[in-house]
Design a protein around this motif. Sequence first.
Motif, PDB file in Angstrom:
ATOM      1  N   HIS A 111      92.410  77.846  58.840  1.00  0.00           N
ATOM      2  CA  HIS A 111      91.210  77.014  58.769  1.00  0.00           C
ATOM      3  C   HIS A 111      90.136  77.532  59.716  1.00  0.00           C
ATOM      4  CE1 HIS A 111      88.832  73.367  60.019  1.00  0.00           C
ATOM      5  NE2 HIS A 111      88.702  73.302  58.713  1.00  0.00           N
ATOM      6  N   ALA A 112      90.531  77.922  60.928  1.00  0.00           N
ATOM      7  CA  ALA A 112      89.562  78.427  61.903  1.00  0.00           C
ATOM      8  C   ALA A 112      88.910  79.713  61.407  1.00  0.00           C
ATOM      9  CB  ALA A 112      90.246  78.660  63.248  1.00  0.00           C
ATOM     10  N   LEU A 113      89.709  80.630  60.878  1.00  0.00           N
ATOM     11  CA  LEU A 113      89.151  81.891  60.378  1.00  0.00           C
ATOM     12  C   LEU A 113      88.214  81.647  59.202  1.00  0.00           C
ATOM     13  CD1 LEU A 113      92.319  84.170  60.599  1.00  0.00           C
ATOM     14  CD2 LEU A 113      90.351  84.141  62.149  1.00  0.00           C
ATOM     15  N   ASP A 114      88.559  80.701  58.351  1.00  0.00           N
ATOM     16  CA  ASP A 114      87.693  80.360  57.227  1.00  0.00           C
ATOM     17  C   ASP A 114      86.364  79.788  57.721  1.00  0.00           C
ATOM     18  OD1 ASP A 114      87.254  79.804  54.284  1.00  0.00           O
ATOM     19  OD2 ASP A 114      87.200  77.755  55.036  1.00  0.00           O
ATOM     20  N   GLN A 115      86.432  78.932  58.746  1.00  0.00           N
ATOM     21  CA  GLN A 115      85.220  78.341  59.301  1.00  0.00           C
ATOM     22  C   GLN A 115      84.346  79.395  59.985  1.00  0.00           C
ATOM     23  OE1 GLN A 115      83.971  74.831  59.685  1.00  0.00           O
ATOM     24  NE2 GLN A 115      85.046  74.936  57.731  1.00  0.00           N
ATOM     25  N   LEU A 116      84.979  80.332  60.672  1.00  0.00           N
ATOM     26  CA  LEU A 116      84.218  81.395  61.316  1.00  0.00           C
ATOM     27  C   LEU A 116      83.487  82.245  60.278  1.00  0.00           C
ATOM     28  CD1 LEU A 116      86.719  82.562  64.086  1.00  0.00           C
ATOM     29  CD2 LEU A 116      84.622  81.252  64.396  1.00  0.00           C
ATOM     30  N   GLN A 117      84.162  82.499  59.176  1.00  0.00           N
ATOM     31  CA  GLN A 117      83.537  83.287  58.109  1.00  0.00           C
ATOM     32  C   GLN A 117      82.338  82.540  57.526  1.00  0.00           C
ATOM     33  OE1 GLN A 117      86.060  84.144  54.746  1.00  0.00           O
ATOM     34  NE2 GLN A 117      84.880  85.958  54.192  1.00  0.00           N
ATOM     35  N   LYS A 118      82.499  81.231  57.305  1.00  0.00           N
ATOM     36  CA  LYS A 118      81.414  80.430  56.748  1.00  0.00           C
ATOM     37  C   LYS A 118      80.240  80.316  57.722  1.00  0.00           C
ATOM     38  CE  LYS A 118      84.251  77.589  53.660  1.00  0.00           C
ATOM     39  NZ  LYS A 118      84.822  76.233  53.416  1.00  0.00           N
ATOM     40  N   ALA A 119      80.543  80.411  59.020  1.00  0.00           N
ATOM     41  CA  ALA A 119      79.498  80.262  60.029  1.00  0.00           C
ATOM     42  C   ALA A 119      78.794  81.577  60.358  1.00  0.00           C
ATOM     43  CB  ALA A 119      80.087  79.673  61.304  1.00  0.00           C
ATOM     44  N   PRO A 121      76.076  84.275  60.051  1.00  0.00           N
ATOM     45  CA  PRO A 121      76.027  85.086  61.267  1.00  0.00           C
ATOM     46  C   PRO A 121      75.787  84.300  62.548  1.00  0.00           C
ATOM     47  CG  PRO A 121      73.895  85.135  60.229  1.00  0.00           C
ATOM     48  CD  PRO A 121      74.746  84.187  59.417  1.00  0.00           C
ATOM     49  N   GLN A 122      76.111  83.004  62.580  1.00  0.00           N
ATOM     50  CA  GLN A 122      75.898  82.220  63.802  1.00  0.00           C
ATOM     51  C   GLN A 122      77.052  82.350  64.780  1.00  0.00           C
ATOM     52  OE1 GLN A 122      74.310  78.130  63.071  1.00  0.00           O
ATOM     53  NE2 GLN A 122      74.652  78.643  60.917  1.00  0.00           N
ATOM     54  N   LEU A 123      78.234  82.682  64.273  1.00  0.00           N
ATOM     55  CA  LEU A 123      79.458  82.594  65.055  1.00  0.00           C
ATOM     56  C   LEU A 123      80.348  83.779  64.715  1.00  0.00           C
ATOM     57  CD1 LEU A 123      80.891  80.506  66.948  1.00  0.00           C
ATOM     58  CD2 LEU A 123      81.837  79.456  64.904  1.00  0.00           C
ATOM     59  N   GLY A 124      81.114  84.271  65.695  1.00  0.00           N
ATOM     60  CA  GLY A 124      82.009  85.384  65.434  1.00  0.00           C
ATOM     61  C   GLY A 124      83.272  85.295  66.256  1.00  0.00           C
ATOM     62  N   LEU A 125      84.336  85.953  65.782  1.00  0.00           N
ATOM     63  CA  LEU A 125      85.627  85.969  66.465  1.00  0.00           C
ATOM     64  C   LEU A 125      85.607  87.027  67.561  1.00  0.00           C
ATOM     65  CD1 LEU A 125      88.602  84.930  66.488  1.00  0.00           C
ATOM     66  CD2 LEU A 125      89.136  86.824  64.922  1.00  0.00           C
ATOM     67  N   GLY A 129      86.702  91.742  75.654  1.00  0.00           N
ATOM     68  CA  GLY A 129      85.417  91.681  76.322  1.00  0.00           C
ATOM     69  C   GLY A 129      84.311  92.402  75.582  1.00  0.00           C
ATOM     70  N   ARG A 130      84.649  93.485  74.887  1.00  0.00           N
ATOM     71  CA  ARG A 130      83.636  94.211  74.122  1.00  0.00           C
ATOM     72  C   ARG A 130      83.052  93.340  73.013  1.00  0.00           C
ATOM     73  NH1 ARG A 130      87.411  99.198  72.701  1.00  0.00           N
ATOM     74  NH2 ARG A 130      88.729  97.363  72.358  1.00  0.00           N
ATOM     75  N   ASP A 131      83.907  92.500  72.414  1.00  0.00           N
ATOM     76  CA  ASP A 131      83.409  91.587  71.376  1.00  0.00           C
ATOM     77  C   ASP A 131      82.423  90.579  71.956  1.00  0.00           C
ATOM     78  OD1 ASP A 131      84.793  92.739  69.278  1.00  0.00           O
ATOM     79  OD2 ASP A 131      86.505  91.386  69.445  1.00  0.00           O
ATOM     80  N   LEU A 132      82.680  90.116  73.188  1.00  0.00           N
ATOM     81  CA  LEU A 132      81.742  89.184  73.813  1.00  0.00           C
ATOM     82  C   LEU A 132      80.366  89.827  73.953  1.00  0.00           C
ATOM     83  CD1 LEU A 132      83.897  87.647  76.712  1.00  0.00           C
ATOM     84  CD2 LEU A 132      83.543  86.726  74.424  1.00  0.00           C
ATOM     85  N   THR A 133      80.355  91.076  74.387  1.00  0.00           N
ATOM     86  CA  THR A 133      79.082  91.792  74.552  1.00  0.00           C
ATOM     87  C   THR A 133      78.402  92.014  73.205  1.00  0.00           C
ATOM     88  OG1 THR A 133      79.915  92.907  76.533  1.00  0.00           O
ATOM     89  CG2 THR A 133      78.025  93.911  75.408  1.00  0.00           C
ATOM     90  N   ARG A 134      79.176  92.469  72.222  1.00  0.00           N
ATOM     91  CA  ARG A 134      78.617  92.751  70.902  1.00  0.00           C
ATOM     92  C   ARG A 134      78.040  91.489  70.269  1.00  0.00           C
ATOM     93  NH1 ARG A 134      80.819  91.739  66.171  1.00  0.00           N
ATOM     94  NH2 ARG A 134      82.911  91.494  67.076  1.00  0.00           N
ATOM     95  N   LEU A 135      78.785  90.395  70.325  1.00  0.00           N
ATOM     96  CA  LEU A 135      78.332  89.166  69.676  1.00  0.00           C
ATOM     97  C   LEU A 135      77.076  88.612  70.354  1.00  0.00           C
ATOM     98  CD1 LEU A 135      81.833  87.587  69.044  1.00  0.00           C
ATOM     99  CD2 LEU A 135      80.193  88.272  67.279  1.00  0.00           C
ATOM    100  N   LYS A 139      73.273  87.984  68.847  1.00  0.00           N
ATOM    101  CA  LYS A 139      72.794  86.597  68.945  1.00  0.00           C
ATOM    102  C   LYS A 139      73.738  85.637  68.216  1.00  0.00           C
ATOM    103  CE  LYS A 139      67.958  88.023  69.441  1.00  0.00           C
ATOM    104  NZ  LYS A 139      68.110  88.110  70.902  1.00  0.00           N
ATOM    105  N   ARG A 140      75.031  85.940  68.308  1.00  0.00           N
ATOM    106  CA  ARG A 140      76.060  85.061  67.756  1.00  0.00           C
ATOM    107  C   ARG A 140      76.902  84.468  68.886  1.00  0.00           C
ATOM    108  NH1 ARG A 140      79.616  87.482  63.088  1.00  0.00           N
ATOM    109  NH2 ARG A 140      79.434  89.506  64.127  1.00  0.00           N
ATOM    110  N   ILE A 141      77.354  83.239  68.705  1.00  0.00           N
ATOM    111  CA  ILE A 141      78.285  82.624  69.650  1.00  0.00           C
ATOM    112  C   ILE A 141      79.679  83.182  69.400  1.00  0.00           C
ATOM    113  CG2 ILE A 141      79.355  80.437  70.333  1.00  0.00           C
ATOM    114  CD1 ILE A 141      76.731  79.037  69.710  1.00  0.00           C
ATOM    115  N   ALA A 142      80.403  83.451  70.475  1.00  0.00           N
ATOM    116  CA  ALA A 142      81.752  84.038  70.382  1.00  0.00           C
ATOM    117  C   ALA A 142      82.809  82.946  70.467  1.00  0.00           C
ATOM    118  CB  ALA A 142      81.958  85.054  71.500  1.00  0.00           C
ATOM    119  N   ALA A 143      83.794  83.001  69.563  1.00  0.00           N
ATOM    120  CA  ALA A 143      84.921  82.062  69.566  1.00  0.00           C
ATOM    121  C   ALA A 143      86.212  82.823  69.836  1.00  0.00           C
ATOM    122  CB  ALA A 143      85.011  81.335  68.230  1.00  0.00           C
TER     123      ALA A 143
END
Length: 407
Positions: A111-119, A121-125, A129-135, A139-143
């Motif tokens: 469910h979480a992965l599905d929600q992240l996909q639907k969200a 380009p606002q949200l990303g997995l 630490g590199r993902d935090l920088t990239r996201l 301009k996406r919030i990192a989950a």
Amino acid sequence: MHFDALNRRDFLKRAALAAGATAIPATAWSAVSARASALHQSAYVFDGHVHALDREFYHGGNITDRVDAGQWDLPRAKEGGVDAFFLSVYVPEEYYPARYETKQALRRIDHALDQLQKANPQLGLAMDGRDLTRLRQEKRIAAVLDIEGSYDLDGDLDILRALHRLGLRSAQISAHNWNQHYADACCSPAQWNGLTTHGHDVVREMNRLGMVINVSHSADTTMAQVIDASERPVIATHHGLRQVNDIPRNMSDALLKKLIDRGGVIGFQIGSEFAYPREYAWLTEHRKKTFWDTTSIPERTRGKTIYQIDELMAPSFPMLGAEVPDEVAMHIDDWVGVVDRAIQLVGEDAVALGSDFDGGPTLARGMRDVRDLPMITDAMLNRGYSEERIRKFLGGNLRRVFSQATA
């Protein structure tokens, strides 16, 4: 996948009524200074614990929907300046007796992965630490996916590796408030005196995989042994101080020093149950039990299918804070005072935010929901904190340790 036997419109109506019963009047909301607002928006805000998708799993809807019930959704998180958060993959004890917990964990991750996909380009997995920088650059919030209650793993390293492949990067080492087969939890009678031999295997495998070991909800003995055994920094994502409120879910000074000596960090749960003894005493008296009492669960869930347990649990979400009278309500400065005690004890590099929004905390007076996180920044400025110290608390420390643990 979510529980859709409850009509979503009916749920939203009930949730709005619940919010109205517990919400603070608009006239009581505390605005923040221009300096605090500017600092907060420019800081990297990383929340160590959020129940972001419980409501959506059980009642439908999307994380991108502005619900204005409960304490957290993506539009309000943006208003609160959130850049990243640990998304709690929460499997309550109700799923344990019939051994549905691994199945429920998989449903919640799906469910979480599905929600992240639907969200997008606002949200990303985020998985390191590199993902935090990239996201942030995007301009996406990192989950960050974090299992709350690793009873789900049952100590099975194959399941741990499978969940890691799905994107799980953090797991509580103990099973919420119950013990399991390899570690003692905070709020059950001691069974293993901390970790078993296999519990040490779990710690080693999490280190090897690059997963955050989360010791919130663990027994003191478990926390001490995990900190000693781990080759990487350990995180307590949503905690409090036992010197302030002497309850099992809070951390002793000795354990806090041990956690920090090994490079770890403590995230502070934003609710009064952890941080304000006067309000906690009032809540305990009126609830007639402590908030971690789960003794009735086996009887309530005996013989039920997983879908019947879904139905049993649905009315609990989102988990709203209790209404309390003004004379016993915590103020935001009372809460910041708890963080200040930790800073005096172990320094400013060890503290972080772990709100537990929608996980049941009763917020400080004037705080409506995640939109009001800048109130913390304002209170810290009023205490004379430097901007550097505030930035460390709001996200810098957690970002550093998350990057180290997942490297």
